[in-house]
Scaffold this active site. Structure first.
Site, mmCIF file in Angstrom:
data_model
loop_
_atom_site.group_PDB
_atom_site.id
_atom_site.type_symbol
_atom_site.label_atom_id
_atom_site.label_comp_id
_atom_site.label_asym_id
_atom_site.label_seq_id
_atom_site.Cartn_x
_atom_site.Cartn_y
_atom_site.Cartn_z
ATOM 1 N N ILE A 225 5.463 18.744 -8.173
ATOM 2 C CA ILE A 225 6.502 18.198 -7.296
ATOM 3 C C ILE A 225 7.891 18.649 -7.751
ATOM 4 C CG2 ILE A 225 7.634 16.061 -6.545
ATOM 5 C CD1 ILE A 225 4.943 14.704 -6.586
ATOM 6 N N GLU A 226 8.078 18.818 -9.047
ATOM 7 C CA GLU A 226 9.407 19.125 -9.571
ATOM 8 C C GLU A 226 9.725 20.621 -9.482
ATOM 9 O OE1 GLU A 226 10.627 16.691 -13.037
ATOM 10 O OE2 GLU A 226 8.617 15.815 -12.892
#
Length: 335
Positions: free
Chosen positions: A124-125
């Site tokens: 996600i990052e």
């Protein structure tokens, strides 16, 4: 799984002047023996910290969520990673992170080096599939080959995951904000705090806030604190605090549910929104809720205003940040 320094399911919340954070913030942070701080390492770390090419899309850097031009985070409830994805937690500030015993809200990293490794391969990052892919990408950038050799020597392969995370951590250890009004006050300048800020400090100690937020960084000795201590269905419906199980997300132990790292209060006036999920928009509301949920106290408007005034006195002096010149890839893209 690393060994946590200290782990408690609850902390007594009765305060006294003896637990007050009576020391000024240090101007330098200690470095581990295997990663001494050097100017060359710091410069390389600054480059890596600000380089979006460490992400799968080439759009997200460490600085995207932890902006050193601001309060060390991004003022979003939940940070945005690659492809517009958002997680469930608010980015903690990078300023003074060198004084944390553990990193991340759930304390899953025991050092800045370990912390630096995580977001790069988080889907996600920053979204890289592996650190092997990161290293391979960095090796295609000629300027990085030189910078790593200057920082770590050319006797062996310089571009490695270990060296990259050490460089980022070395840079982050320079991100310290000393000389706040509070620091000047505890050093002997009794005029550094206003009367309202002095009242706020006294109130914070009387209530027990400094039982958890102690020490020069107002982040405690590395303990975890349950949040909320006094759950409320009314506030849970508004803020969803208990949706995140905190440390239990790492350990998978029921006894660790809703335990979180005690965050620093340094520069807290600049890091809205608040709480682990960024659900509280203003500092005065955060103070009132902490009184209610952690201390079982109904704080008056005057008490809240005084404590907020004191918290503003914890805003320090930010060292000037110059943006690094990132090594280019003349005539071609990076991937």
């Amino acid at each position: 799984m690393f060994k946590f320094r200290m782990l408690v399911s609850a902390i007594a919340l009765t305060g006294s002047m003896s637990v007050m954070a009576a020391d000024a913030l240090p101007t330098t942070a200690p470095a581990p023996a295997n990663n001494p701080t050097t100017p060359e390492k710091v410069e390389l770390g600054k480059m890596l910290y600000h380089d979006p090419r460490l992400s799968s899309t080439g759009t997200v850097s460490c600085a995207s969520c932890h902006n050193t031009m601001l309060g060390g985070e991004d003022n979003r409830p939940n940070s945005m990673g690659v492809n517009g994805q958002t997680g469930g937690r608010s980015a903690p500030t990078v300023w003074n992170a060198a004084f944390n015993k553990v990193q991340f809200w759930d304390g899953r990293a025991d050092s800045l080096e370990a912390q630096a490794a995580g977001p790069v391969t988080n889907p996600i990052e920053m979204g890289m599939k592996s650190w092997d892919d990161v290293v391979a990408r960095l090796k295609t950038i000629k300027g990085y080959r030189h910078a790593f050799e200057v920082a770590f020597g050319s006797d062996a392969e310089a571009i490695t995951k270990d060296n990259a995370t050490k460089a980022i951590a070395a840079y982050e250890r320079t991100l310290i904000t000393p000389n706040s009004a509070y620091d000047k006050y505890v050093k002997g300048d009794k005029d550094a705090l206003t009367e309202q800020q002095e009242r706020g400090l006294k109130k914070a100690v009387e209530l027990g806030c400094t039982s958890c937020h102690s020490g020069p960084a107002f982040n405690g000795p590395g303990v975890f604190q349950k949040f909320p201590v006094n759950p409320s269905g009314y506030f849970e419906a508004q803020y969803h605090f208990q949706k995140d199980k905190g440390l239990a997300e790492v350990t998978k132990k029921e006894s660790d549910e809703h335990l979180f790292k005690v965050p620093t209060l340094r520069n807290v006036a600049l890091t809205a929104p608040y709480m682990h999920n960024g659900s509280v928009k203003t500092l005065d509301k955060a103070v009132w809720l902490m009184g209610k949920l952690q201390l079982n106290q109904e704080l008056s408007d005057a008490d809240v205003a005084d404590i907020v005034a004191f918290l503003n006195a914890l805003t320090g002096e930010f060292p000037a940040q110059s943006m690094p010149q990132l090594p280019g890839t003349p005539g071609s893209s990076f991937n």
